[in-house]
Design an enzyme around this catalytic site. Structure first.
Site, mmCIF file in Angstrom:
data_model
loop_
_atom_site.group_PDB
_atom_site.id
_atom_site.type_symbol
_atom_site.label_atom_id
_atom_site.label_comp_id
_atom_site.label_asym_id
_atom_site.label_seq_id
_atom_site.Cartn_x
_atom_site.Cartn_y
_atom_site.Cartn_z
ATOM 1 N N SER A 251 0.846 -1.187 0.000
ATOM 2 C CA SER A 251 0.000 0.000 0.000
ATOM 3 C C SER A 251 0.880 1.234 0.000
ATOM 4 O O SER A 251 2.106 1.148 -0.040
ATOM 5 C CB SER A 251 -0.922 0.007 1.221
ATOM 6 O OG SER A 251 -0.161 0.191 2.413
ATOM 7 N N LYS A 252 0.237 2.398 0.061
ATOM 8 C CA LYS A 252 0.957 3.666 0.008
ATOM 9 C C LYS A 252 1.988 3.801 1.120
ATOM 10 O O LYS A 252 3.002 4.488 0.960
ATOM 11 C CB LYS A 252 -0.041 4.828 0.089
ATOM 12 C CG LYS A 252 -0.611 5.251 -1.262
ATOM 13 C CD LYS A 252 0.474 5.935 -2.085
ATOM 14 C CE LYS A 252 -0.100 6.494 -3.385
ATOM 15 N NZ LYS A 252 0.973 7.101 -4.214
ATOM 16 N N ARG A 253 1.728 3.173 2.252
ATOM 17 C CA ARG A 253 2.682 3.326 3.351
ATOM 18 C C ARG A 253 4.030 2.684 3.035
ATOM 19 O O ARG A 253 5.030 2.968 3.699
ATOM 20 C CB ARG A 253 2.108 2.721 4.644
ATOM 21 C CG ARG A 253 1.981 1.211 4.649
ATOM 22 C CD ARG A 253 1.458 0.698 5.981
ATOM 23 N NE ARG A 253 1.309 -0.733 5.991
ATOM 24 C CZ ARG A 253 0.254 -1.387 5.529
ATOM 25 N NH1 ARG A 253 -0.756 -0.703 4.993
ATOM 26 N NH2 ARG A 253 0.186 -2.706 5.582
ATOM 27 N N GLU A 261 4.173 6.465 -11.064
ATOM 28 C CA GLU A 261 5.082 7.102 -10.109
ATOM 29 C C GLU A 261 6.508 6.589 -10.298
ATOM 30 O O GLU A 261 7.473 7.353 -10.148
ATOM 31 C CB GLU A 261 4.616 6.831 -8.678
ATOM 32 C CG GLU A 261 3.286 7.479 -8.318
ATOM 33 C CD GLU A 261 2.857 7.164 -6.898
ATOM 34 O OE1 GLU A 261 3.468 7.716 -5.963
ATOM 35 O OE2 GLU A 261 1.923 6.345 -6.725
#
Length: 482
Positions: A251-253, A261
């Site tokens: 995930s983004k974490r 990106e």
């Protein structure tokens, strides 16, 4: 028959790493066996889907080099390839199921079903739809239809077990007694995912479904639909999830998750493809890790996919990228770097090929990403550089050090050939004359010209920065300290 595989993302977000790996595995399998790679956009979630997200997914797949044989922009014999444009076909399949007795209309109000479910849960049990409407006579159904009563379409789930051979996990058995009569058409007339995906896969003649582990629970329902529609059940291969370093779902974490990106951060597509291919798949070649795209195609098998979850290691990705940067041809590197340098305002069309090749040659060993080139490239073309105050204080912070630097500046201004082979002996001879270590002059020159205490070989840097800019920067460094 050559395989036909599909990647079917939902444009409710950009292409993430897990989706990219699924697309890659499908692409590799199709290319290995001379098959067809289909791209289908499952955009039936109209509230969350957007054209921008669709464009982003297509752009990311193109960047990775995963070209599709059928799909948006390229067409094909089984279009349209936007799921929202196939609704009539989905509903036709639903009618076929109702007419054959494999599905039926359910008129039960949603609030009534919710009340039954809540009562069962309150009593400590589970509740499955009790097939009240499946028992309606044809006359009762006709009357309700004539009255325009809201209804859904439910599949009649047989009371038996089903099994399928997953190419990754082996034999998987599920009892249909654990599955209630599921809805394939909602009360507003829209088809559900289970119906849409099976309908599309049938019409697009998909032979192999390679997708994430999170779809395993959908597979028994879809197998039931294939069989009820008289279609051949495709081969299934469910790919394990990608986890972060903490062994939780990526995930983004854990950092960037969208493919775009990574493109912006300066990763090469071939490096990303090589890295992703080894997340949960083994080519069976020992410790070897670097493979060309064609080698990956030649080696890929569904059986080589691991049944265990893969861990995304950004340090390893950087290593892959550094290897590909080191081995890229100069032409390929220029093509990859040009947009990054242009975006930073550093690109000029009058750069000579020889000068660019020499600069990139210095920077390759020091660069893990293309963005590393950008930050270091600036020192070769900028009119001014920002100097680290601590470095200035240490190496040109007193009168004696500035005097040595000024003397070097004079020698550099008059040296006949401004190239590394001549500049180094000039500096070392001057150090002997002044009774100091050569490092004293070298460190002073490095801080004055680059602003830092660490750089590529300073004499190569001086040559590539050029006499005029080198002298101007030394003048600036001397002036800043007076």
């Amino acid at each position: 028959m050559p395989p036909r595989v599909r990647f079917a993302p939902s444009p409710t977000g950009y292409l993430h790493i897990g989706g990219a790996r699924t697309a890659l595995f499908n692409w590799l399998y199709a290319r290995r066996h001379g098959g067809t790679f289909i791209l289908r956009i499952e955009d039936t979630d109209t509230e969350r889907s957007s054209d921008d997200m669709t464009a982003g997914i297509l752009s990311s797949l193109r960047w990775l080099g995963l070209n599709w044989d059928e799909g948006p922009d390229v067409g094909g014999p089984h279009g349209p390839y936007l799921q929202s444009a196939r609704r009539d076909r989905h509903l036709a399949h639903a009618r076929q199921l109702v007419e054959s007795g494999a599905a039926y209309y359910c008129y039960c109000p949603a609030e009534k079903l919710q009340a039954k479910r809540a009562a069962a849960e309150a009593a400590g049990g589970a509740w499955m739809y009790d097939r009240v409407c499946q028992a309606l006579s044809s006359r009762e159904v006709a009357a309700r239809e004539a009255a325009g009563e809201p209804r859904v379409v439910r599949v009649l789930v047989p009371e038996a077990d089903t099994s399928f051979d997953d190419q990754v996990h082996g034999r998987i058995s599920v009892s249909f007694t654990t599955i209630e009569d599921f809805v394939i058409v909602r009360s507003d007339g829209s088809p559900t995912y289970q119906l849409s995906v099976v309908s599309d896969d049938i019409d697009m003649k998909v032979t192999h479904v390679v997708r994430g582990d999170d779809h395993i629970s959908n597979t028994p329902k879809q197998i039931l639909l294939y069989r009820a529609l008289g279609a051949t059940v495709p081969v299934f291969a469910h790919v394990p999830l990608i986890l972060g370093s903490d062994k939780k779902r990526l995930s983004k974490r854990h950092g960037a998750t969208a493919v775009g990106e990574y493109e912006a951060q300066g990763y090469l597509p071939d490096a990303m493809v090589n890295f992703l291919s080894l997340l949960g798949w083994s080519p069976g070649s020992g410790d070897r890790e670097l493979f060309s795209r064609q080698e990956l195609v030649d080696l890929f098998t569904l059986e080589g996919i691991s049944g265990g979850n893969a861990v995304f290691n950004p340090v390893k990705l950087d290593w892959f990228n550094q290897q590909y940067i080191a081995n890229a041809s100069h032409a390929a590197l220029v093509e990859a770097l040009r947009p990054h340098l242009a975006e930073a305002g550093l690109w000029r069309d009058d750069f000579t090929p020889a000068w660019l090749e020499a600069v990139f040659g210095l920077l390759r060993p020091r660069s893990k990403r293309l963005t590393d080139f950008v930050s270091q490239f600036r020192l070769f073309v900028a009119d001014r550089v920002d100097r680290d105050p601590a470095a200035v204080e240490k190496h040109i912070g007193d009168d004696e050090a500035r005097a040595h630097l000024a003397a070097l500046r004079e020698r550099l201004s008059s040296v006949e050939s401004f190239d590394a082979a001549r500049l180094e002996p000039v500096a070392r001879d001057l150090a002997i004359e002044r009774g100091i270590k050569a490092g004293t002059l070298i460190h002073a020159a490095r801080v004055a010209v680059t602003g830092q205490t660490v750089s590529p070989g300073i004499f190569e840097v001086l040559e590539l920065v050029g006499r005029a800019r080198v002298l101007a920067r030394i003048d600036q460094a001397l002036a800043d300290r007076t």
